[in-house]
Design a protein around this motif. Structure first.
Motif, PDB file in Angstrom:
ATOM      1  N   HIS A   6       0.910  -1.219   0.072  1.00  0.00           N
ATOM      2  CA  HIS A   6      -0.079  -0.005  -0.076  1.00  0.00           C
ATOM      3  C   HIS A   6       0.874   1.160   0.071  1.00  0.00           C
ATOM      4  O   HIS A   6       0.456   2.323  -0.633  1.00  0.00           O
ATOM      5  CB  HIS A   6      -0.985  -0.184   1.192  1.00  0.00           C
ATOM      6  CG  HIS A   6      -0.383   0.141   2.851  1.00  0.00           C
ATOM      7  ND1 HIS A   6       0.225  -0.921   3.204  1.00  0.00           N
ATOM      8  CD2 HIS A   6      -0.182   1.003   3.411  1.00  0.00           C
ATOM      9  CE1 HIS A   6       0.582  -0.299   4.313  1.00  0.00           C
ATOM     10  NE2 HIS A   6       0.368   1.008   4.331  1.00  0.00           N
ATOM     11  N   GLU A   7       2.142   1.277   0.686  1.00  0.00           N
ATOM     12  CA  GLU A   7       2.818   2.259   0.752  1.00  0.00           C
ATOM     13  C   GLU A   7       3.392   2.526  -0.609  1.00  0.00           C
ATOM     14  O   GLU A   7       3.602   4.004  -1.162  1.00  0.00           O
ATOM     15  CB  GLU A   7       4.042   2.349   1.753  1.00  0.00           C
ATOM     16  CG  GLU A   7       3.256   2.469   3.244  1.00  0.00           C
ATOM     17  CD  GLU A   7       4.497   1.932   4.056  1.00  0.00           C
ATOM     18  OE1 GLU A   7       5.509   2.174   3.852  1.00  0.00           O
ATOM     19  OE2 GLU A   7       3.791   1.690   5.494  1.00  0.00           O
ATOM     20  N   SER A  36      -6.595  -6.214   2.447  1.00  0.00           N
ATOM     21  CA  SER A  36      -6.272  -4.833   3.225  1.00  0.00           C
ATOM     22  C   SER A  36      -5.558  -4.157   2.483  1.00  0.00           C
ATOM     23  O   SER A  36      -5.445  -2.734   2.901  1.00  0.00           O
ATOM     24  CB  SER A  36      -5.556  -5.796   4.608  1.00  0.00           C
ATOM     25  OG  SER A  36      -4.464  -6.542   3.986  1.00  0.00           O
ATOM     26  N   HIS A  39      -8.031  -2.009   1.012  1.00  0.00           N
ATOM     27  CA  HIS A  39      -8.571  -1.067   2.084  1.00  0.00           C
ATOM     28  C   HIS A  39      -7.732  -0.068   2.596  1.00  0.00           C
ATOM     29  O   HIS A  39      -8.082   1.205   2.638  1.00  0.00           O
ATOM     30  CB  HIS A  39      -8.853  -1.845   3.177  1.00  0.00           C
ATOM     31  CG  HIS A  39      -9.526  -1.201   4.498  1.00  0.00           C
ATOM     32  ND1 HIS A  39     -10.787  -0.740   4.411  1.00  0.00           N
ATOM     33  CD2 HIS A  39      -8.951  -0.850   5.667  1.00  0.00           C
ATOM     34  CE1 HIS A  39     -11.026  -0.209   5.509  1.00  0.00           C
ATOM     35  NE2 HIS A  39      -9.908  -0.059   6.116  1.00  0.00           N
ATOM     36  N   SER A  40      -6.293  -0.182   2.652  1.00  0.00           N
ATOM     37  CA  SER A  40      -5.318   0.820   3.355  1.00  0.00           C
ATOM     38  C   SER A  40      -5.546   1.843   2.247  1.00  0.00           C
ATOM     39  O   SER A  40      -5.233   3.028   2.713  1.00  0.00           O
ATOM     40  CB  SER A  40      -3.967   0.061   3.495  1.00  0.00           C
ATOM     41  OG  SER A  40      -4.177  -0.710   4.425  1.00  0.00           O
ATOM     42  N   LYS A  44      -6.106   5.849   2.680  1.00  0.00           N
ATOM     43  CA  LYS A  44      -4.952   6.751   2.671  1.00  0.00           C
ATOM     44  C   LYS A  44      -4.968   7.428   1.681  1.00  0.00           C
ATOM     45  O   LYS A  44      -3.874   8.477   1.678  1.00  0.00           O
ATOM     46  CB  LYS A  44      -3.801   6.301   3.285  1.00  0.00           C
ATOM     47  CG  LYS A  44      -3.924   5.438   4.523  1.00  0.00           C
ATOM     48  CD  LYS A  44      -2.604   4.664   4.938  1.00  0.00           C
ATOM     49  CE  LYS A  44      -2.731   4.061   6.160  1.00  0.00           C
ATOM     50  NZ  LYS A  44      -1.476   3.323   6.520  1.00  0.00           N
TER      51      LYS A  44
END
Length: 56
Positions: A6-7, A36, A39-40, A44
């Motif tokens: 996600h990052e 997830s 979702h993250s 963000k």
């Protein structure tokens, strides 16, 4: 790029008008754990996010 998915995706999409990601379309605990990342990203992301589900 290396790091949590996600990052890495959020960094790569910096300044984008739209971020598109896929999800596995799974249900239950397994689906929660695998999805997830999407979702993250939704939580963000500074821009709109398009989540595309898996073909059934």
């Amino acid at each position: 790029m290396r790091g949590p998915a996600h990052e890495v995706l959020l960094e790569a999409a910096r300044g984008a008008a739209l971020l598109g990601v896929g999800n596995h379309g799974l249900q239950g605990l397994k689906g929660y754990l695998l999805d997830s990342v999407s979702h993250s990203i939704v939580v963000k992301a500074p821009s709109p996010v398009l989540i595309v589900g898996a073909a059934q």
